[in-house]
Design an enzyme around this catalytic site. Structure first.
Site, PDB file in Angstrom:
ATOM      1  CB  SER A 455       4.653   1.958   3.301  1.00  0.00           C
ATOM      2  OG  SER A 455       3.464   3.848   2.648  1.00  0.00           O
ATOM      3  CG  HIS A 476       5.430  -1.464   6.355  1.00  0.00           C
ATOM      4  ND1 HIS A 476       4.287  -0.999   5.968  1.00  0.00           N
ATOM      5  CD2 HIS A 476       5.713  -0.139   5.995  1.00  0.00           C
ATOM      6  CE1 HIS A 476       3.609  -0.096   5.977  1.00  0.00           C
ATOM      7  NE2 HIS A 476       4.761   0.813   6.144  1.00  0.00           N
TER       8      HIS A 476
END
Length: 747
Positions: A455, A476
């Site tokens: 992330s 992500h």
């Protein structure tokens, strides 16, 4: 050829058409020897929409029906398209301004007038709904006396208008409420639910189901000929008011009237007017006669259609989302790829979630962890989630069993053999990620895409762990994976077009919406999300009461307050991200910009509070049992009283509610503009959809960039300068914003 077409449309019933006509605007009129008229909607283009051409054709069709009434026994309304009717032409609708309100209302009134003439023709009118009927399409069907619906898995009936900031405006609310009552209609309309045929039959929108097109038209014809005196229930007692669960001055209705507005306000916090206007139209319309109720509904619809919020939502959640679905950010010239086997490294919450959505989409999955027990624990978590979906009716038991059967667990890299995609979802530590990604590349197919679910860590740096950096990319996901619609695809410096295209195809294959961004620390969503939770803690450091911070954030439309969501992601993660950033900055070539960034991170009062909570008070976040909130076993979470004792000031920090709200929203839009300026973001659609679907930016805004456009670029820049003067340079407009404001341009 034309006779063949008429015969086909009627499923073999309309053998002898006596009169046929193509009405300008896309309706075919066919009167057969038995006196049954079939109106087939067939506009130019892939779908039927309620545009100016349709309105003219509809009026002409009703004129013709009335003129030939004495020679007509029944009317069937159907479609030549795969869908029955798609609703309003949003390109027309989004262009309507408040100055156009009167003319716009008159156009809507024209449609409603034609519907009323149709249902009061004195002949049975049946809708043969051969595909999805959403919005205006369902309104046309409800204006018929009977509805036969094709029972296929892709058919949906509903009023999704509230998702675009609107309400049904051509009788949909009035007819639904009179058919089923306010209480049953409320969730269907205020939540924009789309029902499958069986559910529509149970609710009352459908009267019969048909297995194929021939049976559909045969059933429609049979009902029409068997009910020559059909009429709508609301026309049986002209001038009647009240519905079955809401009647004037009836005390039994008071509970509904008290509870419904409160429940809606709890959901929307007043930021989305459409659900509340829908409720008002339902209640007010139920307490007057039918035709007056249509006028009430129309006025609320016109108010919303000419307002800014509907334009925000239509622009982002229809036009921009459709651009993404059409591959707007996918590299051109690349063949479509179907992922067949995916390896997932790490069977924790994120890894098991990725395994779940992949398996449900029909992809074989190898779920790997450090030992077999950990991998099996991840598969058990998937089973629990799938069981919950079966209980809610979202999956069948067969679908659940098939999905679980696709997930194999392992502790060995060798079992990744044959995987054409590997997704790493291990701890947010570069060394750990590098180790597993290198091992996965060696075990998977030679052409496999290797992806990281990081992330925050830059993809270009992580790609150095593999031999072919062109096949490395960031994927992500957001938690919880099964629920969140977005996947942020991060392109590294050496990621190839082929790899990006394959990643894009995989995200769409599992039913998610992809946005594409270029590499940077935190990419787009984590970087922007970090400004939100960071600003919340800075406000706390300034003495603003924690409860005020949380409540103003929710009042602005954020789904969760910054302190609560910070607890969810854990305070320790914020420190790890900060410390990793400091280490990377210290190792990079020294520049004034680098030195300024290091000083900013070291002096940030938000991190001082986070360090105090973790190190002095043992409060690392929700996973650790305590953070900004307490998490008692016997009740809901509540703000830790120690926040007020240690940080709140008697003057509340001297920050007014408007400034507080704008600080939480502006900081995210300003960071988005910086991402555009730095080429991290390359499209406005990815910015808007990424902000709403990924980090929960208020839906009513249409996204971080649309918020700026709707506010007014020049006005936004001036307001940002005001915030910067009072609260810090982080609010100072970036160069790109200054340039747009100077030219008077929107983004």
């Amino acid at each position: 050829m034309r006779q063949d077409r008429d015969t086909k449309e009627a499923g073999g019933v309309n053998q002898c058409a006596e009169e046929r006509a193509d009405l300008p605007g896309g309706i075919r009129y066919s009167l057969d020897a038995e006196g049954v008229v079939t109106l087939t909607i067939d506009q130019d283009g892939p779908v039927n929409t309620m545009n100016a051409g349709f309105r003219a054709a509809f009026a002409a069709a009703v004129d013709r029906l009335e003129a030939q009434r004495d020679s007509i026994r029944a009317v069937i309304v159907t479609s030549a398209k795969k869908t029955f009717f798609a609703g309003a032409d949003l390109r027309e609708l989004v262009a309507v301004s408040k100055a156009d309100a009167e003319a716009f209302a008159a156009e809507v009134e024209q449609v409603k007038t034609c519907q009323r003439r149709l249902e009061r023709l004195g002949r049975p009118v049946v809708a043969a709904v051969n595909g999805s009927a959403l919005g205006g399409g369902l309104e046309i069907a409800l204006a018929c006396h009977h509805r036969v619906v094709l029972d296929q898995t892709d058919v949906r009936l509903g009023f999704p208008e509230v998702t675009l900031g609107l309400i049904p405006g051509a009788g949909g609310i009035v007819r639904t409420v009179r058919m089923m009552g306010v209480q049953a209609a409320l969730p269907l309309i205020t939540e924009g639910r789309r029902l499958r045929p069986a559910a529509a039959l149970k609710a009352g929108w459908a009267d019969e189901l048909a297995s194929d097109g021939g049976e559909l038209l045969a059933k429609a014809r049979a009902w029409a000929l068997a009910h020559p005196d059909a009429r709508q229930p609301w026309d049986a007692a002209p001038g009647a008011v009240g519905v079955k669960d809401l009647k004037p001055l009836d005390p039994a209705s008071y509970g509904l009237l008290a509870a419904a507005p409160a429940a809606l306000r709890k959901q929307t916090h007043g930021t989305l007017p459409a659900p509340e206007k829908a409720l008002a139209a339902m209640v007010e319309g139920a307490l007057v006669d039918f035709d007056t109720a249509l006028q009430v509904e129309g006025r609320y619809f016109t108010e919303l259609a000419t307002g800014q919020i509907a334009k925000n939502l239509i622009g982002t959640f229809f036009f921009q989302l459709n651009e993404i679905k059409a591959g707007g950010s996918r590299p051109s010239g690349q063949e479509k790829h179907q992922t067949t086997k995916v390896g997932v490294l790490g069977a924790g919450m994120m890894g098991s979630g990725i395994a779940q959505v992949s398996a449900v989409a029909g992809i074989d999955v190898v779920l790997k962890d450090v030992d077999a027990q950990a991998a099996e624990k991840g598969r058990a978590a998937v089973a629990e989630q799938l069981d919950a979906q079966v209980a809610r009716g979202r999956l069948t038991e067969r679908q659940r069993d098939a999905a679980l059967a696709r997930i194999a667990t392992t502790s060995r890299y060798a079992d990744l053999e044959g995987c054409d995609l590997v997704i790493e979802a291990v701890f947010e530590q570069r060394a750990v990620k590098n180790e597993v990604n290198a091992a996965a590349e060696a075990a998977a197919r030679p052409d496999a895409v290797i992806a990281s679910n990081t992330s925050t860590l830059p993809i270009t740096g992580l790609a150095e762990a593999v031999t072919d950096q062109g096949r490395f990319i960031g994927l992500h996901f957001f938690s919880p994976v099964a629920k969140m619609k977005l996947v942020e695809i991060i392109r590294g410096a050496k990621t190839s077009d082929a790899t990006l295209a394959r990643a894009y195809d995989y995200v769409q294959q599992i039913g998610k919406s992809p946005i594409v961004v270029n590499d940077s620390r935190g990419f787009y969503t984590s970087r922007t999300f970090g400004t939100y939770i960071g600003e919340g803690v800075r406000l706390l450091a300034e003495g603003v009461p924690a409860a005020l911070i949380e409540n103003v954030a929710k009042k602005a439309g954020m789904p969760v307050g910054p302190l609560a969501v910070h607890d969810e992601v854990t305070l320790t993660l914020s420190l790890k991200v900060r410390d990793q950033a400091l280490a990377d900055l210290a190792a990079s070539p020294p520049t004034e910009q680098t030195a300024a960034r290091i000083k900013q991170l070291e002096d940030d009062p938000a991190f001082r509070i986070i360090e105090e909570l973790i190190r002095e008070h043992g409060r690392p976040g929700k996973a650790g049992g305590a953070g900004f909130y307490d998490y008692p076993a016997d009740g809901p979470k509540r703000l830790w009283p120690g926040l007020a004792q240690r940080y709140a000031r008697p003057d509340g920090g001297g920050v007014g509610e408007r400034d507080l709200r704008d600080r939480l929203l502006f900081i995210q839009s300003l960071e988005t503009i910086r991402c555009l300026e730095e080429n991290v973001l390359t499209s406005i659609r990815d910015a808007n959809l990424g902000s709403v679907f990924g980090i929960g930016f208020p839906v009513w805004t249409g996204g971080t960039v649309q918020f700026v456009n709707a506010y007014g670029v020049e006005e936004f820049a001036a307001r940002a300068d005001y915030l910067a003067d009072l609260y810090g340079e982080r609010f100072r407009p970036p160069r790109l914003l200054r340039e747009k404001a100077a030219r008077g341009e929107a983004f």
